[in-house]
Design a protein around this motif. Structure first.
Motif, short mmCIF file in Angstrom:
data_model
loop_
_atom_site.label_atom_id
_atom_site.label_comp_id
_atom_site.label_asym_id
_atom_site.label_seq_id
_atom_site.Cartn_x
_atom_site.Cartn_y
_atom_site.Cartn_z
N GLU A 146 0.80 -1.22 0.00
CA GLU A 146 0.00 0.00 0.00
C GLU A 146 0.84 1.27 0.00
OE1 GLU A 146 -2.56 -0.11 3.35
OE2 GLU A 146 -3.93 -1.58 2.49
N GLY A 147 2.10 1.18 0.32
CA GLY A 147 2.91 2.38 0.49
C GLY A 147 3.24 3.09 -0.81
N MET A 148 3.56 4.37 -0.69
CA MET A 148 3.88 5.17 -1.87
C MET A 148 5.10 4.64 -2.59
SD MET A 148 5.04 9.20 -2.02
CE MET A 148 6.60 8.81 -1.21
N TRP A 149 6.13 4.26 -1.85
CA TRP A 149 7.35 3.80 -2.49
C TRP A 149 7.16 2.48 -3.19
CZ3 TRP A 149 10.92 7.25 -3.21
CH2 TRP A 149 10.99 8.35 -2.34
N HIS A 150 6.30 1.63 -2.66
CA HIS A 150 5.98 0.36 -3.34
C HIS A 150 5.28 0.65 -4.65
CE1 HIS A 150 4.12 -3.52 -4.20
NE2 HIS A 150 4.97 -4.07 -3.33
N ARG A 151 4.36 1.61 -4.65
CA ARG A 151 3.65 1.96 -5.88
C ARG A 151 4.59 2.57 -6.92
NH1 ARG A 151 -0.22 3.62 -1.99
NH2 ARG A 151 0.39 5.82 -2.24
N ILE A 152 5.51 3.41 -6.46
CA ILE A 152 6.47 4.01 -7.40
C ILE A 152 7.34 2.92 -8.03
CG2 ILE A 152 8.54 5.45 -7.55
CD1 ILE A 152 7.29 7.29 -5.46
N ALA A 153 7.84 2.01 -7.22
CA ALA A 153 8.69 0.94 -7.74
C ALA A 153 7.93 0.07 -8.74
CB ALA A 153 9.22 0.09 -6.59
N THR A 154 6.69 -0.25 -8.41
CA THR A 154 5.87 -1.07 -9.32
C THR A 154 5.62 -0.34 -10.63
OG1 THR A 154 4.80 -2.10 -7.40
CG2 THR A 154 3.70 -2.31 -9.54
N PHE A 155 5.33 0.95 -10.55
CA PHE A 155 5.10 1.75 -11.75
C PHE A 155 6.35 1.78 -12.63
CE2 PHE A 155 5.71 5.89 -13.77
CZ PHE A 155 4.62 5.94 -14.62
N VAL A 156 7.50 1.99 -12.04
CA VAL A 156 8.74 2.06 -12.81
C VAL A 156 9.06 0.72 -13.45
CG1 VAL A 156 11.25 2.39 -12.61
CG2 VAL A 156 9.69 3.96 -11.45
N MET A 157 8.87 -0.36 -12.71
CA MET A 157 9.23 -1.68 -13.24
C MET A 157 8.28 -2.16 -14.33
SD MET A 157 10.87 -3.77 -10.00
CE MET A 157 9.52 -3.48 -8.85
N ARG A 158 7.13 -1.52 -14.49
CA ARG A 158 6.26 -1.84 -15.61
C ARG A 158 6.75 -1.21 -16.90
NH1 ARG A 158 0.68 -0.46 -12.42
NH2 ARG A 158 0.48 -2.40 -11.22
N ARG A 159 7.52 -0.12 -16.80
CA ARG A 159 8.02 0.60 -17.97
C ARG A 159 9.51 0.91 -17.76
NH1 ARG A 159 3.62 2.17 -15.59
NH2 ARG A 159 1.62 2.31 -16.69
N PRO A 160 10.34 -0.09 -17.55
CA PRO A 160 11.73 0.20 -17.16
C PRO A 160 12.56 0.87 -18.24
CG PRO A 160 11.44 -2.14 -17.59
CD PRO A 160 10.07 -1.53 -17.61
N SER A 161 12.40 0.46 -19.49
CA SER A 161 13.25 1.00 -20.56
C SER A 161 13.01 2.48 -20.82
CB SER A 161 13.06 0.19 -21.85
OG SER A 161 13.49 -1.14 -21.67
N PRO A 162 11.76 2.92 -21.08
CA PRO A 162 11.57 4.35 -21.34
C PRO A 162 11.90 5.23 -20.13
CG PRO A 162 9.45 3.23 -21.19
CD PRO A 162 10.50 2.17 -21.26
N ILE A 163 11.60 4.76 -18.91
CA ILE A 163 11.91 5.56 -17.73
C ILE A 163 13.41 5.66 -17.52
CG2 ILE A 163 11.77 5.60 -15.21
CD1 ILE A 163 8.92 4.57 -15.44
N ALA A 164 14.13 4.54 -17.66
CA ALA A 164 15.59 4.57 -17.50
C ALA A 164 16.23 5.47 -18.55
CB ALA A 164 16.16 3.16 -17.59
#
Length: 523
Positions: A146-164
């Motif tokens: 439920e935490g904010m940092w968990h949601r951020i990590a999940t969001f990033v790992m769904r789109r790792p290439s464009p975000i990186a």
């Protein structure tokens, strides 16, 4: 308590060092900032883990032991990483940098000792009272996802290439101004405009011929008044060099190779009777701390004069400082890279994780150094921040900031990676481990970075411009690393690497299994 003891202990060590060697008074700045920052960082990490173990049902004494087995080991690796980064300053033959190394290493090790010796005893004494007077939501009532940092990590790992790719390009663009950096040494313009010493120097620059305020000496040892003809020849030759307004010597004042005037008082002052030393004052027609000034020093040193001379002054100091730093820099970088790689391998048992950490830290620091050129060399925001841009950066400050910022960045990297590794060993899923590790350390790292950056930004109010740059630069570096890099680049790169994050050749794997500093072991 931990930070205060570290600061007082380091001040004592500096007091003892002053009795046997030269130390810079500016080292007190690092002592104050790092002592407060490391004390807060390590205490937050220890207390957070202790409270987590209490929530897991352990008794206070058992929770302290478990905290030392996990967070305690992480703090040990973290402190050693920071200490190694700062100790790299010792390879430079500049007492200014060495002073910061002594202060930094001492304050980090003292903060480590307080965290691993005093703090566990205090936690054991507090027991469950450590949770008294809680403010905010109880973490025990929040699910792991439920935490904010968990949601951020999940969001990033769904789109790792464009975000990186996006974040990396942005950091490189921010660092681009560093490609045109110009190094110099401090002069009177580092002081506020109200300083009398600066006002006097500005009058000399504006109202007298040549740049009298920045004249420098050319010294001849073993040459006295008995060799006046040779002195005149040397002074005449020096006055013909490009950019030289005049040369004052015992044989007279020379302009463009010609004798302009003589003075008995100058003759006795610049080469007194019976003295084996004479000197000539070279007055340039430009700011001496500049590319032209460096070229002039090199030209003087390459001249075929009737006798050997030495060149002093800011420009000569800058030329020699660049040479000394250039010769020592590869050794400093090697010490930092090798030691950091070894410590991270001993923690994670992986070859890719240390490489990734080193690359991400370099990216973060590149953006910081680009900002320093844009602000302090180019003069952007100078009116807002209250300083005078000189078109250069003090050559010692980027070296100092690199070693400090690299150590602090790796500090937060260790906090995060240690928890990710612990979760990976527990659940065996790379993505889940990254999300859980970021969730359980994100708020701690952010709070610690925010407090440390406030300390550094406070030095940005200094009236001395290079101390202002030191504070603002390190404050930006800490915030950028603890937020952008940890929240976006770390999850993205660890998602792209997958289980390869934790790979190592069989011999190294066996070595780590036997000797590694692994989290989560119970004894």
């Amino acid at each position: 308590l931990v930070g205060g003891c570290a600061i007082l202990g380091t001040l004592l060590s500096l007091c003892l060092l002053v009795s046997v060697s030269d130390e810079s008074s500016y080292a007190i700045i690092l002592t104050t900032a790092l002592g407060r920052g490391r004390g807060i960082d390590y205490s937050l990490f220890m207390v957070s883990r202790y409270r987590e173990e209490l929530r897991n049902g352990l008794a206070p004494d058992e929770a302290v032991v478990r905290t030392m087995e996990t967070a305690g080991r992480t703090i040990l690796i973290s402190a050693l990483t920071v200490a190694v980064s700062l100790s790299a300053l010792l390879v430079f033959p500049l007492y200014f940098l060495r002073s910061f190394a002594y202060a930094g290493v001492a304050v980090v090790l003292l903060a480590l000792a307080g965290s691993l010796l005093s703090l566990p005893a205090l936690l054991a004494s507090l027991g469950h009272r450590v949770n008294a007077m809680r403010i905010g939501r109880d973490p025990a009532r929040r699910a792991e996802h439920e935490g904010m940092w968990h949601r951020i990590a999940t969001f990033v790992m769904r789109r790792p290439s464009p975000i990186a790719a996006t974040v990396t390009v942005a950091l490189l663009l921010l660092g681009a101004p560093f490609l045109r950096v110009q190094f110099g040494t401090p002069d009177d313009r580092v002081l506020p405009a109200s300083a009398e010493s600066r006002q006097a120097s500005e009058i000399l620059r504006a109202d007298f011929t040549g740049n009298s305020a920045e004249s420098f000496g050319v010294v001849a040892d073993g040459i006295g008044a008995d060799r006046m003809d040779d002195i005149a020849t040397a002074a005449s030759t020096l006055s013909e060099l490009e950019g030289v307004d005049r040369v004052e010597s015992a044989a007279g004042t020379f302009v463009d190779g010609q004798l302009a005037t003589t003075s008995p008082s100058d003759a006795s002052y610049l080469a007194s009777e019976g003295s084996p030393i004479s000197w000539m004052s070279v007055v340039p027609g430009f700011p001496v701390v500049s590319p032209e000034g460096e070229k002039l020093v090199k030209d003087i040193r390459s001249l075929d004069l009737p006798f050997e001379v030495g060149v002093e002054g800011q420009a000569a100091g800058l030329v020699d400082t660049k040479a000394a730093i250039g010769a020592s820099l590869p050794w400093a970088v090697a010490i930092i890279v090798i030691a950091t790689f070894v410590l991270l391998f001993m923690m994670a048992g992986s070859l890719l994780v240390p490489v990734k950490a080193l690359v991400l830290n370099m990216l973060s620091l590149t953006a910081t150094f680009g900002a320093m050129v844009w602000i302090f060399q180019d003069g952007n925001l100078s009116e807002l921040l209250g300083f005078t841009a000189t078109g250069t950066l003090d050559i010692s400050m980027p070296i100092l900031m690199f070693c400090i910022a690299f150590g602090l960045s790796m500090d937060y990297e260790v906090f995060l990676l240690s928890r990710i590794k612990e979760e990976y060993d527990r659940v065996g899923n790379n993505e889940q481990a990254v999300a859980l590790g970021l969730e359980r350390t994100g708020s701690i790292i952010t709070a610690a970075a925010l407090l440390l950056s406030i300390t550094f930004f406070a030095f940005g109010t200094s009236g001395v411009s290079f101390i202002k740059m030191f504070g603002i630069g390190l404050g930006l570096a800490v915030l950028m690393d603890a937020t952008i890099v940890r929240a976006f680049l770390v999850p993205a790169f660890m998602r792209l690497a997958g289980d390869a994050n934790w790979w190592a050749p069989a011999p190294l794997r066996r070595f780590h299994d036997r000797y590694g500093l692994k989290e989560g072991e119970s004894h």
